[in-house]
Structures are given as C-alpha cells and as structure tokens.
Scaffold this motif. Structure first.
Motif, mmCIF file in Angstrom:
data_model
loop_
_atom_site.group_PDB
_atom_site.id
_atom_site.type_symbol
_atom_site.label_atom_id
_atom_site.label_comp_id
_atom_site.label_asym_id
_atom_site.label_seq_id
_atom_site.Cartn_x
_atom_site.Cartn_y
_atom_site.Cartn_z
ATOM 1 N N UNK A 57 0.824 -1.214 0.000
ATOM 2 C CA UNK A 57 0.000 0.000 0.000
ATOM 3 C C UNK A 57 0.855 1.259 0.000
ATOM 4 N N UNK A 58 1.943 1.220 0.768
ATOM 5 C CA UNK A 58 2.855 2.375 0.818
ATOM 6 C C UNK A 58 3.525 2.592 -0.535
ATOM 7 N N UNK A 59 3.983 1.488 -1.146
ATOM 8 C CA UNK A 59 4.632 1.587 -2.453
ATOM 9 C C UNK A 59 3.648 2.061 -3.518
ATOM 10 N N UNK A 60 2.401 1.571 -3.425
ATOM 11 C CA UNK A 60 1.372 1.976 -4.365
ATOM 12 C C UNK A 60 1.072 3.469 -4.228
ATOM 13 N N UNK A 62 3.064 5.760 -3.087
ATOM 14 C CA UNK A 62 4.237 6.507 -3.557
ATOM 15 C C UNK A 62 4.229 6.587 -5.087
ATOM 16 N N UNK A 63 3.975 5.440 -5.744
ATOM 17 C CA UNK A 63 3.953 5.429 -7.212
ATOM 18 C C UNK A 63 2.818 6.283 -7.760
ATOM 19 N N UNK A 64 1.676 6.267 -7.081
ATOM 20 C CA UNK A 64 0.542 7.081 -7.523
ATOM 21 C C UNK A 64 0.866 8.575 -7.408
ATOM 22 N N UNK A 113 0.793 -3.356 -11.549
ATOM 23 C CA UNK A 113 1.391 -4.560 -10.949
ATOM 24 C C UNK A 113 1.176 -4.576 -9.441
ATOM 25 N N UNK A 114 1.372 -3.404 -8.807
ATOM 26 C CA UNK A 114 1.182 -3.312 -7.358
ATOM 27 C C UNK A 114 -0.274 -3.549 -6.971
#
Length: 231
Positions: A57-60, A62-64, A113-114
């Motif tokens: 969720x954190x990576x998603x 950040x990417x968003x 992908x995330x």
C-alpha cells in the motif's frame, strides 16, 4: 515368602498404572505444544502478510503520487511548448516529453502490478485471518479438553502413587531397597514373571535351579541377567 512376592506383584501393578498415567500426561502435553505451535505459526503468517500488505500500500501510494507529479510536469511542458516559436526549443520540449511519457508508462505499469499484487495479498490475508479465527477457537477447545485429561490422569497417578507408597513399607528392608532401586529405573519394572525358564522382561534363560527355587518359593530369587525379582 509368598506374601512378599505377592506384595511385589501388587506394587508393580500400582507402579504400572502410575507409569501409564504419566505417559498419557506427557502425550497430552506434547499434543498441546503441537497445537500451540500451529496457532503461533498461523499467527506469524497473518502478521507477515499484514506487513506485506502494508508495504504494498505504501509503495502503491508513492507510485501514484509520482505518477501525479509526472502528469503535472507533462502538462506544464505542453503548456510551455505551445508558447514556443523556436524549433530548437520545441525539439527540446519534445525530447523532455518523450522522457516524461516513458517514465509515466513505467509508473503506470508499476501501479497496475502493485494493484494486482495487493489484491492477491489482501485475499490471502482474509483467508489466513479466517483460518486463524477458526483454528484459534478449535485449538483452544482441544487444549481445554487435553488439560482436563491431564488433570484426570494426574489424579489417577497420585492415587496409585499413594497406594504404592502405603504398601511399600510392607516389604522387608533388604527387598524394599532393591525393589525401590529397580522400580526407579527407566522402564519402571522391578519384578518379572517366568515363562518356563525365560525371564519375561529380558528374555534371558534363567538357570533351572533358580527357576525351581522360585517356583517352590524356597526363597526370593532374581534374574541372573537383569537382576529383577522373578516368580
């Protein structure tokens, strides 16, 4: 003489029941540890999956945010491009747009992908939580039942220990000492029945004279191999 052997046989019976009860207590205790280990293992899987979901969720997020930032950069570059007249400047802006759009495409792929991985892990987490909830209830019931069995076996063990301890002083001091030492051995056997001339405990052939003496109850005999009392 006969009375002494009879006492030993009765003592052995009491001690056999003590050993049996303690064996069951150990078995139940082992089962409890097994169930507890399984519960801890499932709980650890839940925690690990929760950590993975949180990280995804954190990576998603950040990417968003990075994707939003790239979109804003693309809009600003396009706005500047519309105001330019020099072909050189326009080409430079086009090159920058190519780089930004490539980065945008990569972030979009990463976000998709995330999202896919996150959906799979959230499904896995729901399954693990359900498994843990069901296991927790069942295992607690099983452990409660096993603890009740342990309590019952302990009462039984204490009962036969008391009977054993009450009867033990009936033996002569010499036989009592030897009997106590033998009964304290790992297998807890102090007296064995003869099967013909064979000691039923160690399967050793006892000399005929000793077998005859034991049968005639002339005196209390012991196996010449394992040292247990025989009758």
């Amino acid at each position: 003489m006969k009375n002494e052997i009879s006492i030993m046989i009765e003592l052995q019976h009491f001690w056999d029941n003590v050993m049996k009860s303690e064996s069951e207590i150990a078995r139940c205790g082992k089962s409890i540890k097994t169930w507890e280990s399984r519960l801890i293992e499932t709980s650890a899987k839940v925690s690990a999956t929760e950590t993975e979901v949180k990280a995804l969720k954190m990576n998603l997020k950040k990417d968003e945010l990075d994707l939003e930032e790239i979109d804003l950069k693309i809009k600003r570059v396009e706005q500047r491009k519309n105001q330019l007249k020099s072909e050189r400047e326009i080409e430079a802006q086009n090159n920058e747009l190519i780089i930004l759009n490539d980065a945008k495409e990569k972030f979009e792929e990463s976000v998709l992908e995330l999202i896919d991985r996150l959906e799979k892990y959230e499904l896995k987490l729901d399954e693990l939580k359900t498994e843990f909830s069901e296991s927790d209830k069942q295992i607690k019931n099983d452990i409660e039942g096993l603890n009740k069995k342990i309590a019952d076996y302990q009462k039984e063990s204490d009962l036969f220990k008391n009977k054993f301890n009450d009867l033990l002083p009936s033996l002569s001091p010499e036989n009592k000492s030897r009997f106590t030492k033998l009964i304290s051995s790992k297998d807890g056997v102090a007296i064995a029945q003869l099967k013909g001339e064979i000691c039923s405990r160690c399967n050793f052939q006892v000399p005929s004279a000793i077998v005859s003496s034991a049968a005639n109850q002339k005196k209390i005999e012991t196996c010449t191999n394992c040292g247990r009392f025989i009758y």
